[in-house]
Design an enzyme around this catalytic site. Structure first.
Site, PDB file in Angstrom:
ATOM      1  N   HIS A 148      85.477 -17.537  55.133  1.00  0.00           N
ATOM      2  CA  HIS A 148      85.827 -17.326  56.540  1.00  0.00           C
ATOM      3  C   HIS A 148      84.887 -16.350  57.246  1.00  0.00           C
ATOM      4  O   HIS A 148      84.877 -16.285  58.472  1.00  0.00           O
ATOM      5  CB  HIS A 148      87.285 -16.864  56.666  1.00  0.00           C
ATOM      6  N   ASP A 178      88.259 -19.438  48.967  1.00  0.00           N
ATOM      7  CA  ASP A 178      87.706 -18.668  50.091  1.00  0.00           C
ATOM      8  C   ASP A 178      86.500 -17.845  49.654  1.00  0.00           C
ATOM      9  O   ASP A 178      86.264 -16.752  50.171  1.00  0.00           O
ATOM     10  CB  ASP A 178      88.770 -17.760  50.709  1.00  0.00           C
ATOM     11  N   SER A 257      86.211  -7.935  54.834  1.00  0.00           N
ATOM     12  CA  SER A 257      86.279  -9.223  54.155  1.00  0.00           C
ATOM     13  C   SER A 257      84.964  -9.558  53.466  1.00  0.00           C
ATOM     14  O   SER A 257      83.886  -9.452  54.063  1.00  0.00           O
ATOM     15  CB  SER A 257      86.615 -10.335  55.150  1.00  0.00           C
TER      16      SER A 257
END
Length: 418
Positions: A148, A178, A257
């Site tokens: 992402h 992910d 992230s």
């Protein structure tokens, strides 16, 4: 002949004991550090074998053939973070934090993306996209991050610790975990620092962890916390359920992230991925993909550009209340087996497809009702498509799995080869 009083003899003996104790402590500490370093190196070798099961000789052979993506990761040697017991300026915990940051911060990069948008006249233009973090896992410029962070990007830029910026390209990405691997080309002569993988299967709740990332664009910020939970199944923004997530109270904010979650020896035991928060900022509940998953995914992404997972040779449809009511089913969850591939492993195992054609969604889409309904794969309950993907996330082609299906209002167990 010189005589000594009783008090002098006692003082001399006490001084001798202190000196001997000090020497023993130093040598014992050195031995302990050497043993710890040997343990770290052995664990690093084990993790590297998972990524590159071939021998060193075959790895060198791959380099000679010029096929870089089939060889193991080129990383810095595993090290033990030393903790001094004599410093008066810092506590042992502070020294540990300082040591991990010094060893790992230069291997954490800031990732920024550009995306293509369209104006009112459908003319394309480029604008800033998202930002996040990543870990250099190979001296040749391979970086591990989240999908992402780079999703939808037309340009990807990585900024190193010294402020230099390089354009990177996507090597491979995997929605189910992910995780993504990107790569930039370091200049000739540049020696990149890397972060090695640790063993997430050995983690304990309460264990100290350290996160390094770029929250809100502030580069290489470190936060500390503990492992507050293990084995969490969490659904991500791509509607995939990632199993065995690590829960931590180390502050993780937007921009973290893709950054590493480290143990106290500077080994990456997780990849910071998401937070659970009503405000969008850290609220003490962050989640990281375990290194056990990352090691397996990275190996495939570098070698194939994708993850090779096993699949059931059948066409599956998400069950729902509407379908269950129409077909007279006794359950409204699970995966309907619409069709089974002729001559495939699923057919050989006895999986049955439907026989009654019905329109699904629109007139151009037809499904077949009356077949099996998959409700469980191994030890994972399958109620949704996300559960199905999650159950097969760690499976390989050729793996033998146990599939529980609902057939004629009874549960039937089948052994299916993927």
């Amino acid at each position: 002949m010189k005589l000594y009083s009783g008090s002098q003899v006692i003082k001399f003996c006490a001084l001798t004991a202190i000196v001997v104790w000090g020497i023993s402590a130093v040598t014992g500490g050195l031995a302990k550090n050497e043993a710890a370093a040997a343990k770290v190196e052995a664990e690093a070798d084990t993790v590297n074998e998972k990524i590159n099961p071939d021998s060193v000789d075959s790895s060198l052979e791959g380099r000679e053939q010029g096929n870089e993506l089939t060889v193991g990761l080129e990383q810095n040697p595993a090290v033990i973070i030393p903790v001094s017991t004599t410093s008066a300026n810092y506590t042992q915990d502070e020294q540990q934090n300082i040591g991990v940051y010094a060893a790992c911060n230069e291997a954490v990069v800031n990732i920024n993306t550009k995306v293509t948008s369209y104006d009112w006249f459908l003319e394309p233009y480029v604008q800033d996209g998202g930002s996040g973090s990543g870990s250099i896992i190979d001296k040749r410029g391979y970086i591990l991050t989240n999908v992402h962070v780079i999703q939808g990007a037309t340009k990807i830029y990585v900024s190193l610790f010294d402020g230099t910026q390089y354009e990177a390209e996507v090597v491979g990405q995997d929605l189910d975990s992910d995780l993504a691997v990107i790569k930039f080309m370091p200049p000739s002569g540049m020696e990149l620092k890397t972060i090695s993988f640790g063993d997430s299967t050995a983690l304990k709740v309460g264990q100290k962890v350290i996160a390094i990332g770029n929250p809100f664009g502030m580069e290489r910020t470190m936060t500390t916390g503990i492992v507050s939970g293990l084995g969490r199944p969490i659904q991500n923004s791509n509607n995939r359920i990632i199993r065995n997530m690590i829960q931590t109270d180390a502050s993780i904010n937007p921009g973290n992230s893709g950054g590493p979650l480290l143990d106290t020896n500077g080994r990456m035991i997780g990849i910071n991925t998401m937070i659970m928060s009503s405000s969008g900022s850290s609220s003490g509940v962050g989640f990281a993909v375990p290194s056990e998953t990352a090691v397996r995914v990275v190996a495939d992404l570098i070698k194939y550009g994708k993850v090779n997972r096993g699949t059931i040779a059948a066409r599956l449809v998400q069950n729902s209340r509407r379908i269950a009511q129409y077909a007279g089913l006794d359950i409204a969850t699970g995966m309907l087996v619409s069709e089974v591939t002729k001559g495939g492993n699923a057919e050989a195992a006895g999986l049955k497809g439907g026989t009654e054609a019905a329109y699904y969604g629109n007139r151009s889409s037809v499904i077949y009702l009356g077949g099996d309904i998959i409700t469980k794969i191994d030890d994972v309950d399958v109620k949704t498509l996300a559960d199905y993907y999650s159950a097969l996330e760690s499976k390989r082609p050729g793996d033998l799995i146990t599939v529980v299906v609902r057939r004629n209002r009874r549960d039937v167990s089948l052994r299916v080869t993927l």
